[in-house]
Design an enzyme around this catalytic site. Structure first.
Site, PDB file in Angstrom:
ATOM      1  CE  LYS A  29      40.238 101.034  13.447  1.00 39.80           C
ATOM      2  NZ  LYS A  29      41.262 100.597  12.477  1.00 39.80           N
ATOM      3  NE  ARG A 104      43.134  96.525  16.988  1.00 37.94           N
ATOM      4  CZ  ARG A 104      43.361  97.824  16.755  1.00 37.94           C
ATOM      5  NH1 ARG A 104      42.828  98.746  17.516  1.00 37.94           N
ATOM      6  NH2 ARG A 104      44.120  98.188  15.756  1.00 37.94           N
ATOM      7  NE  ARG A 142      48.614 105.281  10.244  1.00 34.86           N
ATOM      8  CZ  ARG A 142      47.764 104.487  10.888  1.00 34.86           C
ATOM      9  NH1 ARG A 142      46.471 104.629  10.742  1.00 34.86           N
ATOM     10  NH2 ARG A 142      48.238 103.539  11.659  1.00 34.86           N
ATOM     11  NE  ARG A 175      50.538 104.064  14.665  1.00 31.11           N
ATOM     12  CZ  ARG A 175      49.277 103.641  14.671  1.00 31.11           C
ATOM     13  NH1 ARG A 175      48.295 104.522  14.651  1.00 31.11           N
ATOM     14  NH2 ARG A 175      48.995 102.361  14.697  1.00 31.11           N
ATOM     15  NE  ARG A 186      49.156  98.172  12.912  1.00 32.48           N
ATOM     16  CZ  ARG A 186      49.375  99.349  12.326  1.00 32.48           C
ATOM     17  NH1 ARG A 186      50.560  99.621  11.803  1.00 32.48           N
ATOM     18  NH2 ARG A 186      48.444 100.246  12.284  1.00 32.48           N
TER      19      ARG A 186
HETATM   20  P1  ADP Z   1      45.460 100.737  13.779  1.00 34.13           P
HETATM   21  O1  ADP Z   1      43.963 100.737  13.801  1.00 34.13           O
HETATM   22  O2  ADP Z   1      45.993 101.615  12.712  1.00 34.13           O
HETATM   23  O3  ADP Z   1      46.056  99.356  13.812  1.00 34.13           O
HETATM   24  P2  ADP Z   1      45.633 101.665  16.531  1.00 34.13           P
HETATM   25  O4  ADP Z   1      46.225 102.969  16.836  1.00 34.13           O
HETATM   26  O5  ADP Z   1      44.154 101.505  16.727  1.00 34.13           O
HETATM   27  O6  ADP Z   1      46.066 101.379  15.053  1.00 34.13           O
HETATM   28  O7  ADP Z   1      46.333 100.504  17.400  1.00 34.13           O
HETATM   29  C1  ADP Z   1      47.732 100.385  17.462  1.00 34.13           C
HETATM   30  C2  ADP Z   1      48.117  99.141  18.264  1.00 34.13           C
HETATM   31  O8  ADP Z   1      47.625  99.262  19.616  1.00 34.13           O
HETATM   32  C3  ADP Z   1      47.526  97.827  17.770  1.00 34.13           C
HETATM   33  O9  ADP Z   1      48.273  97.252  16.719  1.00 34.13           O
HETATM   34  C4  ADP Z   1      47.559  96.971  19.049  1.00 34.13           C
HETATM   35  O10 ADP Z   1      48.859  96.506  19.335  1.00 34.13           O
HETATM   36  C5  ADP Z   1      47.193  97.992  20.120  1.00 34.13           C
HETATM   37  N1  ADP Z   1      45.727  98.040  20.354  1.00 34.13           N
HETATM   38  C6  ADP Z   1      44.895  99.078  20.068  1.00 34.13           C
HETATM   39  N2  ADP Z   1      43.632  98.769  20.395  1.00 34.13           N
HETATM   40  C7  ADP Z   1      43.652  97.511  20.904  1.00 34.13           C
HETATM   41  C8  ADP Z   1      42.655  96.618  21.407  1.00 34.13           C
HETATM   42  N3  ADP Z   1      41.364  96.958  21.450  1.00 34.13           N
HETATM   43  N4  ADP Z   1      43.052  95.398  21.836  1.00 34.13           N
HETATM   44  C9  ADP Z   1      44.335  95.030  21.802  1.00 34.13           C
HETATM   45  N5  ADP Z   1      45.327  95.810  21.332  1.00 34.13           N
HETATM   46  C10 ADP Z   1      44.997  97.036  20.882  1.00 34.13           C
END
Ligand code: ADP
Length: 239
Positions: A29, A104, A142, A175, A186
């Site tokens: 994404k 999400r 990654r 990360r 996750r």
């Molecule tokens: P990925 O898509 O690789 O899991 P992101 O960078 O989008 O990574 O998100 C990292 C973390 O940030 C998530 O695991 C969560 O803890 C938090 N996060 C990101 N977006 C949201 C969201 N919309 N709602 C709740 N937590 C979020």
């Protein structure tokens, strides 16, 4: 054919496109959102990046979010809703925007829907599908730029210089939440809380899907076809 009223027509012309990228962690994404944002001159809104920045700055939001991120859990809806609301109010979202990592949960999707009441935004949700096994593999390899957030992958998309960003030459980092244990959590959270959004947007008639297991360029072309198709259909309807 039903004639559009003048106000419907004006609304349709003024509507900007809001792209929602759905998909599990590691689906691509972030990489695709960056590329599409540059191509369409849309704002890219990554809740993950915004939350990580808050953690790095040690802000009140960052302090609340840190433990959730490190455990692989979601940050509470109300915190994320608030940052997205204020980000969407910024000028650079006027042409259109790409949401990477939001919504999400069903609650977040409903919040987003209420925010606009679908008045001035034409939403397009696109899911990027990748199997869990490949996701685990990708996340283990990654590497992310500590400064600009650009994403690299040791196997599929390596940086030119092994441990530095191609864009800004900053050191690449793995990360913390990309460790095997946190990735498993996750993925679990994705299937439980986020996957139901596919049906949510199918019900609204705005869901599309691409296979994310192909090469980055092929996935990008598929995404672009969907977005271009939607933009052209709107233009044709407004003629
Ligand atoms: P990925 O898509 O690789 O899991 P992101 O960078 O989008 O990574 O998100 C990292 C973390 O940030 C998530 O695991 C969560 O803890 C938090 N996060 C990101 N977006 C949201 C969201 N919309 N709602 C709740 N937590 C979020």
């Amino acid at each position: 054919m039903v004639q559009q009223s003048q106000s419907q027509l004006v609304n349709a012309i003024m509507q900007r496109v809001g792209i929602i990228l759905l998909g599990p962690p590691g689906a691509g994404k972030g990489t695709q959102a960056r590329r599409m944002a540059a191509c369409y001159n849309f704002a890219r809104i990554s809740t993950g990046d915004m939350l990580r920045e808050a953690v790095n700055n040690g802000s009140a939001l960052g302090k609340k979010a840190q433990s959730c991120i490190e455990a692989g859990d979601l940050v509470p809806d109300e915190l994320v809703d608030a940052i997205v609301k204020s980000r969407l109010a910024r000028k650079d979202c006027r042409r259109g925007f790409i949401l990477d990592g939001y919504p999400r949960t069903i609650h977040q999707a409903e919040y987003l829907e209420k925010l606009f009441e679908h008045k001035d935004v034409d939403f397009l949700a696109i899911g990027i599908r990748v199997s869990d096994n490949l996701l685990m593999e990708r996340l283990a390899g990654r590497w992310t730029c500590a400064r600009c957030g650009k994403i690299f992958n040791a196997a599929s998309n390596p940086s030119r210089d092994a441990d530095r960003c191609d864009e800004c030459n900053t050191v690449l980092v793995h990360r913390k939440d990309d460790s095997d244990k946190v990735v498993a959590e996750r993925l679990h959270v994705y299937h439980e809380a986020t996957e139901p959004l596919i049906q949510y947007y199918k019900n609204r008639g705005c869901y599309h899907e691409v296979v994310g297991e192909r090469r980055l360029d092929e996935v990008y072309d598929n995404l672009k076809e969907i977005v271009d198709g939607r933009i052209q259909a709107r233009e044709a309807a407004n003629c």
